[in-house]
Design a protein around this motif. Structure first.
Motif, mmCIF file in Angstrom:
data_model
loop_
_atom_site.group_PDB
_atom_site.id
_atom_site.type_symbol
_atom_site.label_atom_id
_atom_site.label_comp_id
_atom_site.label_asym_id
_atom_site.label_seq_id
_atom_site.Cartn_x
_atom_site.Cartn_y
_atom_site.Cartn_z
ATOM 1 N N ARG A 91 15.149 -3.907 -3.032
ATOM 2 C CA ARG A 91 14.976 -5.078 -2.460
ATOM 3 C C ARG A 91 13.932 -4.754 -1.345
ATOM 4 O O ARG A 91 14.126 -3.816 -0.793
ATOM 5 C CB ARG A 91 16.053 -5.950 -2.431
ATOM 6 N N TYR A 92 13.095 -5.980 -1.087
ATOM 7 C CA TYR A 92 12.206 -6.064 0.194
ATOM 8 C C TYR A 92 12.934 -6.426 1.152
ATOM 9 O O TYR A 92 13.712 -7.354 1.174
ATOM 10 C CB TYR A 92 10.981 -6.667 -0.285
ATOM 11 N N LEU A 93 13.009 -5.579 2.346
ATOM 12 C CA LEU A 93 13.385 -6.042 3.764
ATOM 13 C C LEU A 93 12.345 -6.617 4.628
ATOM 14 O O LEU A 93 12.724 -7.670 5.329
ATOM 15 C CB LEU A 93 14.087 -5.011 4.214
ATOM 16 N N SER A 94 11.393 -5.798 4.988
ATOM 17 C CA SER A 94 10.534 -6.410 6.105
ATOM 18 C C SER A 94 9.030 -5.450 6.004
ATOM 19 O O SER A 94 9.213 -4.409 5.052
ATOM 20 C CB SER A 94 11.169 -6.039 7.489
ATOM 21 N N SER A 95 8.209 -6.000 6.769
ATOM 22 C CA SER A 95 6.970 -5.242 6.811
ATOM 23 C C SER A 95 6.350 -4.995 7.994
ATOM 24 O O SER A 95 6.671 -5.769 9.087
ATOM 25 C CB SER A 95 5.810 -6.034 5.977
ATOM 26 N N GLN A 96 5.613 -3.824 8.059
ATOM 27 C CA GLN A 96 4.930 -3.605 9.596
ATOM 28 C C GLN A 96 3.584 -3.199 9.423
ATOM 29 O O GLN A 96 3.387 -2.204 8.755
ATOM 30 C CB GLN A 96 5.780 -2.514 10.300
ATOM 31 N N PRO A 97 2.558 -3.850 9.984
ATOM 32 C CA PRO A 97 1.184 -3.241 9.975
ATOM 33 C C PRO A 97 1.281 -1.755 10.949
ATOM 34 O O PRO A 97 1.882 -1.628 11.814
ATOM 35 C CB PRO A 97 0.486 -4.123 10.871
ATOM 36 N N TRP A 98 0.559 -0.964 10.176
ATOM 37 C CA TRP A 98 0.706 0.407 10.793
ATOM 38 C C TRP A 98 -0.700 0.808 10.865
ATOM 39 O O TRP A 98 -1.216 1.448 10.101
ATOM 40 C CB TRP A 98 1.649 1.251 9.708
ATOM 41 N N PRO A 99 -1.529 0.595 11.979
ATOM 42 C CA PRO A 99 -2.658 1.170 12.153
ATOM 43 C C PRO A 99 -3.211 2.634 12.040
ATOM 44 O O PRO A 99 -3.798 2.821 13.363
ATOM 45 C CB PRO A 99 -3.405 0.082 13.207
ATOM 46 N N PHE A 100 -2.764 3.402 11.357
ATOM 47 C CA PHE A 100 -2.810 4.811 11.644
ATOM 48 C C PHE A 100 -3.110 5.524 10.169
ATOM 49 O O PHE A 100 -2.254 6.313 9.682
ATOM 50 C CB PHE A 100 -1.469 5.385 12.123
ATOM 51 N N PRO A 101 -4.144 5.080 9.604
ATOM 52 C CA PRO A 101 -5.357 4.257 10.303
ATOM 53 C C PRO A 101 -5.061 2.773 9.832
ATOM 54 O O PRO A 101 -5.697 1.901 10.548
ATOM 55 C CB PRO A 101 -6.559 4.880 9.563
ATOM 56 N N SER A 102 -4.813 2.380 8.524
ATOM 57 C CA SER A 102 -4.913 1.061 8.054
ATOM 58 C C SER A 102 -3.862 0.781 7.080
ATOM 59 O O SER A 102 -4.125 0.291 6.103
ATOM 60 C CB SER A 102 -6.283 0.931 7.165
ATOM 61 N N SER A 103 -2.560 1.021 7.462
ATOM 62 C CA SER A 103 -1.564 0.630 6.414
ATOM 63 C C SER A 103 -0.806 -0.463 6.498
ATOM 64 O O SER A 103 -0.549 -1.179 7.737
ATOM 65 C CB SER A 103 -0.524 1.819 6.426
ATOM 66 N N LEU A 104 -0.050 -0.938 5.630
ATOM 67 C CA LEU A 104 0.910 -2.050 5.829
ATOM 68 C C LEU A 104 2.173 -1.614 5.056
ATOM 69 O O LEU A 104 2.271 -1.357 3.877
ATOM 70 C CB LEU A 104 0.585 -3.459 5.030
ATOM 71 N N MET A 105 3.299 -1.354 5.800
ATOM 72 C CA MET A 105 4.535 -0.642 5.519
ATOM 73 C C MET A 105 5.331 -1.818 4.817
ATOM 74 O O MET A 105 5.562 -2.743 5.446
ATOM 75 C CB MET A 105 4.947 -0.011 6.578
ATOM 76 N N PHE A 106 5.702 -1.544 3.514
ATOM 77 C CA PHE A 106 6.686 -2.603 3.017
ATOM 78 C C PHE A 106 8.223 -1.692 3.100
ATOM 79 O O PHE A 106 8.262 -0.940 2.324
ATOM 80 C CB PHE A 106 6.251 -2.828 1.643
#
Length: 319
Positions: free
Chosen positions: A242-257
Motif C-alpha cells: 500500500r502507498y504511504l507518502s511521496s517525496q520530491p527528491w531532486p538528486f537529480p529528478s525523482s519523485l519517491m513513492f
C-alpha cells in the motif's frame, strides 16, 4: 497516511502561478522587484552562511553574470516572486575532490557575495530549511538540473532554447517542445513480523543502511514495482502493498513513492549488482540505531523519506 505531507520537501502551499509563465512583461516586472533570484551552482543552492535559509539576490547581481540561460520562475512565496538561475559557469579557484560525491561537505563562497552566503550541498542542509524554502530549493535544483542535462532536442539534436519561464524548452529547428521530466521511484518499508528490511549500496558511508528503492519501469504499477525491486535486490517476496507518502527528491529528478509491503518470505539473497548488503532489523535494534548506539547500523539520513517512514513505523503512525 495522515502525516504524509510533512515529509521534507513536501508541499508547503507554494503558489506556482503557472498562468504567469507565459506573461513576459509581468515576469520582467517581478524580476526587477528586488532580491528574488536564487543562484544555484552545480546543483548547490545559495544559502545564508549562518541560518542556512535560501539566499536571494537581485536579477542584476554580479554573481548572476555567470549564467548562460534565463532564470526559471518558481512561483509566488506569499505574494513574493521567486526565481532560480544556474551559475555553473563560475569556476572557483579550487575544486574539492568531494564535489558531486554522495557526501560533499565542501562549501563554495563567491567573491561577489562576501562571507554572508555559501553554495552548499542540499542533502546536508535540507533539515535546516523552512518548509517553504525546502520546496523552493528542491524545485530549483530539479528544474535547473533538467535544463543542464536536456539542452538539445531529443528529436533532431539541435540546441534547444528555454521558454515558458523555464518550464519548457523549444527546438528552433524542428519545432518540438520539451517539458521537465520526473522519474518515479518506489521506496519500500518491507516488514516481516517485528522487523524491517534494510539494505545498503556500495559507496555509502560505513554502516549506513536504508530502505530498498528502485525505479518504476514503463507499463508498471507502483505496487508491482515494489514487489519486483524487493525480489530483484534481496530475493524477498512481497504480498500486500500500500502507498504511504511521496517525496520530491531532486538528486537529480525523482519523485519517491513511499510504500509499505508485507514480506511473504524471510530468506535474503542479495543481487551484488544491485546492492552491497541487506538484513532484517528489529524494532529494538532500529531504535538503538536511531539513538546512535548500535554497533553496526547507522540509519538513513534525516530528511530522507526512508527515515520518515521508519520513524512513523516505530511510532505506529502509518495509518
Amino acid at each position: 497516511m495522515r502525516q504524509g505531507e510533512s515529509v521534507t520537501f513536501g508541499t508547503s502551499g507554494l503558489d506556482r502561478a503557472a498562468a504567469l509563465r507565459a506573461d513576459a512583461a509581468r515576469l520582467g516586472e517581478m524580476l526587477a522587484s528586488g532580491p528574488v533570484v536564487l543562484p544555484v551552482w552545480r546543483g548547490k543552492p545559495c544559502l545564508d552562511a549562518q541560518t542556512r535559509a535560501a539566499f536571494w539576490v537581485s536579477a542584476d547581481h554580479k554573481v548572476l553574470t555567470h549564467a548562460d540561460e534565463a532564470p526559471v520562475f518558481l512561483g509566488l512565496d506569499n505574494g513574493t516572486p521567486r526565481f532560480a538561475q544556474d551559475i555553473s559557469g563560475w569556476d572557483p579557484e579550487a575544486l574539492p575532490d568531494t564535489l558531486g560525491a554522495f557526501h560533499d561537505p565542501s562549501e563554495q563562497r563567491h567573491p561577489a557575495l562576501g562571507d554572508g552566503a555559501v553554495f552548499a550541498e542540499l542533502r546536508a542542509n535540507m533539515t535546516r530549511l523552512t518548509r517553504r524554502d525546502a520546496e523552493l530549493v528542491a524545485t530549483a535544483r530539479a528544474i535547473l538540473g533538467w535544463h543542464e542535462s536536456h539542452g538539445f532536442c531529443a528529436n533532431c539534436g539541435t540546441k534547444s532554447v528555454i521558454s515558458n519561464a523555464g518550464w519548457q524548452r523549444d527546438c528552433p529547428a524542428c519545432g518540438r517542445h520539451h517539458f521537465p521530466r520526473t522519474d518515479p521511484v518506489v521506496i519500500m518499508l518491507i516488514t516481516h513480523g517485528n522487523s524491517v528490511l534494510m539494505g545498503r549500496s556500495p559507496g555509502w558511508p560505513e554502516g549506513m543502511y536504508s530502505l530498498l528503492a528502485g525505479f518504476v519501469e514503463p507499463g508498471e504499477t507502483i505496487e508491482a514495482a515494489v514487489r519486483r525491486e524487493t525480489f530483484e535486490e534481496a530475493g524477498v517476496t512481497v504480498g500486500e502493498v500500500r502507498y504511504l507518502s511521496s517525496q520530491p527528491w531532486p538528486f537529480p529528478s525523482s519523485l519517491m513513492f513511499g510504500c509499505e509491503g508485507h514480506a511473504t518470505s524471510a530468506e535474503i539473497r542479495i543481487d551484488p549488482n544491485e546492492i552491497e548488503d541487506a538484513l532484517w532489523v528489529s524494532r529494538e535494534d532500529m531504535m538503538q540505531a536511531f539513538a546512535g548506539a548500535h554497533p553496526l547500523i547507522k540509519p538513513a539520513r534525516k530528511g530522507a523519506i526512508a527515515r520518515f517512514l521508519i520513524e512513523n513505523w516505530l511510532a505506529d503512525r502509518l495509518d
